[in-house]
Design a protein around this motif. Structure first.
Motif, PDB file in Angstrom:
ATOM      1  N   SER A   7       0.848  -1.202   0.000  1.00 17.83           N
ATOM      2  CA  SER A   7       0.000   0.000   0.000  1.00 17.83           C
ATOM      3  C   SER A   7       0.884   1.253   0.000  1.00 17.83           C
ATOM      4  O   SER A   7       2.068   1.186   0.334  1.00 17.83           O
ATOM      5  CB  SER A   7      -0.888   0.009   1.243  1.00 17.83           C
ATOM      6  N   ASP A   8       0.244   2.372  -0.349  1.00 19.14           N
ATOM      7  CA  ASP A   8       0.974   3.645  -0.361  1.00 19.14           C
ATOM      8  C   ASP A   8       1.583   3.938   1.012  1.00 19.14           C
ATOM      9  O   ASP A   8       2.702   4.432   1.116  1.00 19.14           O
ATOM     10  CB  ASP A   8       0.027   4.793  -0.741  1.00 19.14           C
ATOM     11  N   ASP A   9       0.810   3.617   2.038  1.00 20.14           N
ATOM     12  CA  ASP A   9       1.274   3.957   3.380  1.00 20.14           C
ATOM     13  C   ASP A   9       2.492   3.129   3.795  1.00 20.14           C
ATOM     14  O   ASP A   9       3.411   3.662   4.419  1.00 20.14           O
ATOM     15  CB  ASP A   9       0.140   3.783   4.390  1.00 20.14           C
ATOM     16  N   ARG A  13       6.182   4.574   4.750  1.00 20.28           N
ATOM     17  CA  ARG A  13       6.922   4.248   5.979  1.00 20.28           C
ATOM     18  C   ARG A  13       8.314   3.705   5.651  1.00 20.28           C
ATOM     19  O   ARG A  13       9.285   4.018   6.340  1.00 20.28           O
ATOM     20  CB  ARG A  13       6.132   3.235   6.813  1.00 20.28           C
ATOM     21  N   ALA A  14       8.367   2.912   4.567  1.00 27.32           N
ATOM     22  CA  ALA A  14       9.673   2.362   4.159  1.00 27.32           C
ATOM     23  C   ALA A  14      10.622   3.490   3.747  1.00 27.32           C
ATOM     24  O   ALA A  14      11.807   3.501   4.122  1.00 27.32           O
ATOM     25  CB  ALA A  14       9.483   1.394   3.002  1.00 27.32           C
ATOM     26  N   ILE A  15      10.083   4.460   3.031  1.00 31.33           N
ATOM     27  CA  ILE A  15      10.926   5.596   2.593  1.00 31.33           C
ATOM     28  C   ILE A  15      11.423   6.367   3.824  1.00 31.33           C
ATOM     29  O   ILE A  15      12.606   6.708   3.922  1.00 31.33           O
ATOM     30  CB  ILE A  15      10.129   6.539   1.656  1.00 31.33           C
ATOM     31  N   LEU A  16      10.493   6.587   4.752  1.00 28.16           N
ATOM     32  CA  LEU A  16      10.874   7.346   5.942  1.00 28.16           C
ATOM     33  C   LEU A  16      11.822   6.565   6.854  1.00 28.16           C
ATOM     34  O   LEU A  16      12.461   7.142   7.736  1.00 28.16           O
ATOM     35  CB  LEU A  16       9.619   7.759   6.734  1.00 28.16           C
ATOM     36  N   SER A  17      11.888   5.249   6.618  1.00 21.34           N
ATOM     37  CA  SER A  17      12.842   4.442   7.394  1.00 21.34           C
ATOM     38  C   SER A  17      14.194   4.341   6.708  1.00 21.34           C
ATOM     39  O   SER A  17      15.078   3.626   7.191  1.00 21.34           O
ATOM     40  CB  SER A  17      12.277   3.036   7.600  1.00 21.34           C
ATOM     41  N   GLU A  21      14.891   4.174  -2.401  1.00 21.06           N
ATOM     42  CA  GLU A  21      14.511   3.582  -3.685  1.00 21.06           C
ATOM     43  C   GLU A  21      13.015   3.270  -3.770  1.00 21.06           C
ATOM     44  O   GLU A  21      12.453   3.225  -4.862  1.00 21.06           O
ATOM     45  CB  GLU A  21      15.302   2.289  -3.918  1.00 21.06           C
ATOM     46  N   ALA A  22      12.386   3.054  -2.613  1.00 20.87           N
ATOM     47  CA  ALA A  22      10.956   2.723  -2.618  1.00 20.87           C
ATOM     48  C   ALA A  22      10.117   3.864  -3.192  1.00 20.87           C
ATOM     49  O   ALA A  22       8.972   3.643  -3.619  1.00 20.87           O
ATOM     50  CB  ALA A  22      10.504   2.398  -1.197  1.00 20.87           C
ATOM     51  N   TYR A  23      10.675   5.071  -3.194  1.00 22.99           N
ATOM     52  CA  TYR A  23       9.937   6.223  -3.724  1.00 22.99           C
ATOM     53  C   TYR A  23       9.630   6.049  -5.211  1.00 22.99           C
ATOM     54  O   TYR A  23       8.656   6.596  -5.722  1.00 22.99           O
ATOM     55  CB  TYR A  23      10.748   7.499  -3.486  1.00 22.99           C
ATOM     56  N   LYS A  24      10.474   5.279  -5.876  1.00 18.84           N
ATOM     57  CA  LYS A  24      10.253   5.046  -7.314  1.00 18.84           C
ATOM     58  C   LYS A  24       8.908   4.364  -7.555  1.00 18.84           C
ATOM     59  O   LYS A  24       8.274   4.566  -8.579  1.00 18.84           O
ATOM     60  CB  LYS A  24      11.391   4.182  -7.878  1.00 18.84           C
ATOM     61  N   VAL A  25       8.479   3.556  -6.612  1.00 21.72           N
ATOM     62  CA  VAL A  25       7.187   2.865  -6.759  1.00 21.72           C
ATOM     63  C   VAL A  25       6.047   3.894  -6.723  1.00 21.72           C
ATOM     64  O   VAL A  25       5.124   3.832  -7.537  1.00 21.72           O
ATOM     65  CB  VAL A  25       6.996   1.815  -5.638  1.00 21.72           C
ATOM     66  N   LEU A  26       6.147   4.825  -5.783  1.00 18.52           N
ATOM     67  CA  LEU A  26       5.112   5.876  -5.723  1.00 18.52           C
ATOM     68  C   LEU A  26       5.138   6.719  -7.000  1.00 18.52           C
ATOM     69  O   LEU A  26       4.082   7.086  -7.524  1.00 18.52           O
ATOM     70  CB  LEU A  26       5.337   6.779  -4.505  1.00 18.52           C
ATOM     71  N   MET A  27       6.332   6.990  -7.462  1.00 19.33           N
ATOM     72  CA  MET A  27       6.449   7.778  -8.700  1.00 19.33           C
ATOM     73  C   MET A  27       5.781   7.044  -9.859  1.00 19.33           C
ATOM     74  O   MET A  27       5.042   7.642 -10.648  1.00 19.33           O
ATOM     75  CB  MET A  27       7.925   8.036  -9.023  1.00 19.33           C
ATOM     76  N   SER A  70      -6.023  12.759   3.309  1.00 15.31           N
ATOM     77  CA  SER A  70      -6.547  12.507   1.969  1.00 15.31           C
ATOM     78  C   SER A  70      -5.728  11.364   1.386  1.00 15.31           C
ATOM     79  O   SER A  70      -4.723  10.957   1.983  1.00 15.31           O
ATOM     80  CB  SER A  70      -6.400  13.765   1.102  1.00 15.31           C
ATOM     81  N   SER A  71      -6.154  10.867   0.234  1.00 16.79           N
ATOM     82  CA  SER A  71      -5.373   9.783  -0.375  1.00 16.79           C
ATOM     83  C   SER A  71      -4.073  10.363  -0.920  1.00 16.79           C
ATOM     84  O   SER A  71      -3.948  11.573  -1.147  1.00 16.79           O
ATOM     85  CB  SER A  71      -6.173   9.143  -1.499  1.00 16.79           C
ATOM     86  N   MET A  72      -3.128   9.462  -1.163  1.00 14.92           N
ATOM     87  CA  MET A  72      -1.855   9.951  -1.693  1.00 14.92           C
ATOM     88  C   MET A  72      -2.035  10.488  -3.111  1.00 14.92           C
ATOM     89  O   MET A  72      -1.352  11.422  -3.527  1.00 14.92           O
ATOM     90  CB  MET A  72      -0.818   8.827  -1.658  1.00 14.92           C
ATOM     91  N   ALA A  73      -3.011   9.918  -3.825  1.00 11.94           N
ATOM     92  CA  ALA A  73      -3.289  10.397  -5.179  1.00 11.94           C
ATOM     93  C   ALA A  73      -3.718  11.868  -5.135  1.00 11.94           C
ATOM     94  O   ALA A  73      -3.219  12.699  -5.897  1.00 11.94           O
ATOM     95  CB  ALA A  73      -4.378   9.549  -5.817  1.00 11.94           C
ATOM     96  N   THR A  74      -4.626  12.177  -4.197  1.00 10.69           N
ATOM     97  CA  THR A  74      -5.096  13.563  -4.050  1.00 10.69           C
ATOM     98  C   THR A  74      -3.945  14.482  -3.640  1.00 10.69           C
ATOM     99  O   THR A  74      -3.840  15.619  -4.109  1.00 10.69           O
ATOM    100  CB  THR A  74      -6.216  13.630  -2.981  1.00 10.69           C
TER     101      THR A  74
END
Lengths: 193, 254
Positions: A7-9, A13-17, A21-27, A70-74
């Motif tokens: 999930s986005d959340d 959390r992984a990025i904040l830890s 590289e996990a940010y690429k998934v959100l991108m 709000s959602s991460m998309a928003t």
């Protein structure tokens, strides 16, 4: 990539830890939305790409402040609207007028012309398109962004207000002013058809 | 009939009007508003919704390449037990600090109290003053007796001037001390004595018989000698009776 199913959340959390590289998934998840919004607001590809970079840069930097209301998309959507607005605001006047030029290569990407139509219809369609572009370039950055979000992205007044960080009434007024200006510029075209 | 305003038509187009049904009815009934609304719809329907050009498959990677290097790595948050114990650690540190401050304060206070007690004990101070005053009055009485009984021949052999200078310094201290204590009788007598000592200290080396007589007369050395003797007798026997008598005569010139 191992985060694709998460999930986005949990990715956040992984990025904040420390897993940058996990940010690429959100991108990857939100690039399409972000680019579409940026493209519609800025009106050209290079400005949209510039806005996309800025959106993901800001998104990463403020990820710790994302509270999940709000959602991460928003959330990305709002950042995209803001960044695109800033890009439009930075654009020089001569660059604005360039959008409407006949030989602008980017114009071919946003034409409404029916490929099956005859040459006269195609010509008229191009004229309408060019006039629309010119009319859009006459709008202020806020009017333009508000109009794009309302007319092209089907966002409500409240969503526009939240994205632009303005009061709902101001968002409504911005849309109204944009419509007024566009109407003045475009109405003659439709009278003749 | 009240026509719809342009803003209302725009709201109706985007289906955000608060009273959609009413607007709809008005548009059916009013040809002028219906015409305006139709025109608005034609214009807005004609505004294209540009479709963004397709992105290359590696577009995300491309964006990552351009921004990835400038993104800092977030620091891993502390483990949960650390988060739990950290407030306790702070609380313990605060308690320890307060305890140390309290103990240190008590010790300092005790030290201060003892030294202050010595310094401000009025009885001890009074005793010191009586000893000093007694010695001063003895010497002053001797000087006054010599002054009263000296004649023109032997006056130059007496060390009146040097003695007067020494007594002048100590008299000032004793008088100020008496003044601080509010002992007006003692202070008045010492003030009288001080004026005489000053005269003597500033007299020329060789005093004549006439100088002596003038001093005795102007400064009333007999009266002064009497005052000094009274004071001296009181100082050398400060029993309870004298103490109470002293309290009773406080403020009354001797």
């Amino acid at each position: 990539m191992r985060w694709m199913e998460e999930s986005d959340d949990s990715i956040r959390r992984a990025i904040l830890s420390g897993d940058k590289e996990a940010y690429k998934v959100l991108m990857a998840r939100y690039t399409q939305i972000v680019f579409r919004v940026a493209y519609r607001i800025t009106g050209n590809e290079s400005d949209a790409e510039e806005a996309v970079q800025e959106v993901f840069l800001r998104g990463y930097q403020s990820l710790a402040t994302f509270q999940g209301r709000s959602s991460m998309a928003t959330w990305f959507y709002r950042i995209a609207a803001n960044c695109a607005l800033e890009v439009v605001g930075k654009r020089r006047p001569e660059a604005q007028s360039r959008i409407a030029e006949e030989n602008d290569p980017e114009r071919s990407e946003i034409q409404l012309a029916d490929i099956q139509a005859g040459p006269e219809r195609l010509l008229l369609s191009r004229e309408i398109e060019a006039t629309q572009q010119a009319a859009m370039s006459e709008l202020t950055p806020t009017e333009r962004t508000a109009f794009v979000l309302r007319h092209m992205e089907d966002r409500t007044t409240e969503e526009i207000a939240a994205a632009l960080n303005i009061a709902p009434n101001a968002a409504k007024q911005a849309v109204f002013r944009a419509v007024q200006k566009l109407r003045r510029q475009l109405a003659p075209l439709w009278v003749n058809t | 009939m009240k026509h719809l305003e342009e803003a209302e038509l725009v709201e109706h187009y985007y289906e955000e009007s608060a009273n959609m049904g009413e607007c709809e009815r008005h548009l059916k009934a009013c040809p002028m508003c219906a015409r305006q609304y139709a025109e608005l719809c034609r214009v807005l329907d004609g505004v294209a919704k540009p479709t963004p050009p397709a992105r290359r498959e590696d577009y995300v990677e491309q964006v990552w390449q351009s921004i990835g290097a400038s993104l800092p790595v977030y620091e891993k948050p502390k483990s949960s037990w650390m988060r739990f114990y950290r407030p306790l650690g702070w609380a313990a540190a605060c308690v320890l600090l307060v305890a140390v401050a309290f103990v240190a304060g008590r010790r300092w206070e005790r030290k201060q109290t003892s030294s202050v007690a010595v310094a401000v004990d009025p009885q001890a101070r009074q005793r010191v003053l009586i000893v000093v005053l007694g010695d001063h009055l003895d010497r002053s009485e001797q000087l006054l007796v010599q002054l009263n009984h000296a004649n023109g021949n032997d006056v130059s052999a007496l060390p009146l001037r040097s003695e007067a200078r020494e007594l002048l310094a100590s008299n000032r201290l004793v008088r100020q001390s008496a003044m601080q204590d509010g002992d007006l009788n003692v202070e008045a007598s010492l003030d009288h004595l001080e004026r005489l000592l000053m005269e003597l200290a500033n007299e020329p080396d060789k005093l004549t018989e006439a100088d002596l007589n003038r001093l005795r007369h102007e400064m009333n050395t007999d009266g002064l000698l009497f005052d000094i003797r009274v004071l001296r007798s009181w100082v050398h026997s400060p029993g309870p009776e004298q103490q109470s008598a002293r309290q009773a005569t406080k403020g009354v010139p001797i």
